[in-house]
Motif scaffolding. Structure first.
Motif, PDB file in Angstrom:
ATOM      1  N   LEU A  20      52.604  31.302  45.169  1.00 52.54           N
ATOM      2  CA  LEU A  20      51.183  31.103  44.923  1.00 52.54           C
ATOM      3  C   LEU A  20      50.550  30.396  46.115  1.00 52.54           C
ATOM      4  O   LEU A  20      51.229  29.684  46.856  1.00 52.54           O
ATOM      5  CB  LEU A  20      50.966  30.251  43.672  1.00 52.54           C
ATOM      6  N   ASP A  24      44.731  31.207  44.592  1.00 50.21           N
ATOM      7  CA  ASP A  24      45.110  31.883  43.350  1.00 50.21           C
ATOM      8  C   ASP A  24      44.632  31.136  42.102  1.00 50.21           C
ATOM      9  O   ASP A  24      44.724  31.666  40.991  1.00 50.21           O
ATOM     10  CB  ASP A  24      46.636  32.035  43.255  1.00 50.21           C
ATOM     11  N   GLU A  75      52.029  39.798  41.279  1.00 51.53           N
ATOM     12  CA  GLU A  75      50.856  40.500  41.811  1.00 51.53           C
ATOM     13  C   GLU A  75      51.040  42.008  41.693  1.00 51.53           C
ATOM     14  O   GLU A  75      52.118  42.529  42.000  1.00 51.53           O
ATOM     15  CB  GLU A  75      50.663  40.117  43.280  1.00 51.53           C
ATOM     16  N   LEU A  82      46.540  39.075  40.664  1.00 52.08           N
ATOM     17  CA  LEU A  82      47.579  38.169  40.205  1.00 52.08           C
ATOM     18  C   LEU A  82      47.534  38.190  38.681  1.00 52.08           C
ATOM     19  O   LEU A  82      46.521  37.837  38.079  1.00 52.08           O
ATOM     20  CB  LEU A  82      47.328  36.756  40.732  1.00 52.08           C
TER      21      LEU A  82
END
Length: 191
Positions: A20, A24, A75, A82
């Motif tokens: 991440l 995100d 993803e 995501l």
């Protein structure tokens, strides 16, 4: 001995499992952490504000400095969205066992993404990290997670009554699943 490699990028047919990044946080919040249909199955409950998700993602990003930290964002290759997260945790260096947990946004349930991401991290865990056993648990009122675990070859090992208490102060029984490295490698070999 478990060989830690941090959180490398893993790729499947439809997914990229990756670290991440702070950016995100909005999708983390919007796609699953603010959705009670998803978070009802988690101990800590839904995030009430984007601020909570920014704090959580920031903590995750900071943990990537540790080689023992294995936390992937899920993803979609096709869109770059995501849609969830999957991680290894509770490493036991004495037994070389660990647990796996996964969360998918509601819009992506029942499309095989949970199975696909779990297969990818199991492959990495058994072949590259030399994990002996991977375990997982799900609330007994969330059988869809159990189906994902079964699809990747995990076997139900029991039911623990009142194993967790969720954010709504409800006790939940949890089904426990596991798979050994030797079982996984045999299953792959048999095709």
């Amino acid at each position: 001995m478990i060989k830690f490699h941090g959180t490398p990028t893993l790729e499947t047919e439809r997914l990229i499992l990756r670290r991440l990044v702070i950016e995100d946080a909005q999708n983390f919040f919007t796609h699953w952490m603010s959705d009670e249909r998803v978070t009802d199955n988690l101990i800590k409950g839904a995030h009430k504000s984007i601020k909570e998700s920014v704090e959580r993602v920031t903590n995750i990003v900071n943990e990537y400095e540790e080689q023992e930290f294995c936390y992937w964002g899920i993803e979609l290759k096709a869109t770059g969205d995501l849609i969830g997260a999957i991680d290894f945790y509770h490493f036991d260096l004495g037994t070389e066992n660990c647990e796996v947990g996964f969360t998918l946004g509601y819009d992506w349930w029942n499309q095989g993404y949970g199975t696909e991401s779990l297969k990818a991290v199991m492959e990495f865990g058994f072949r590259h990290m030399n994990i002996h056993k991977i375990s997982a648990a799900h609330n007994s009122d969330n059988p869809a997670s159990g189906k994902i675990m079964q699809k990747v070859g995990m076997k139900q090992e029991g039911l623990i009554r009142h194993m967790i208490r969720n954010a709504k102060n409800q006790y939940k029984d949890c089904a426990i699943y596991g798979i050994l490295q030797e079982e996984y490698l045999l299953q792959v070999k048999m095709g």
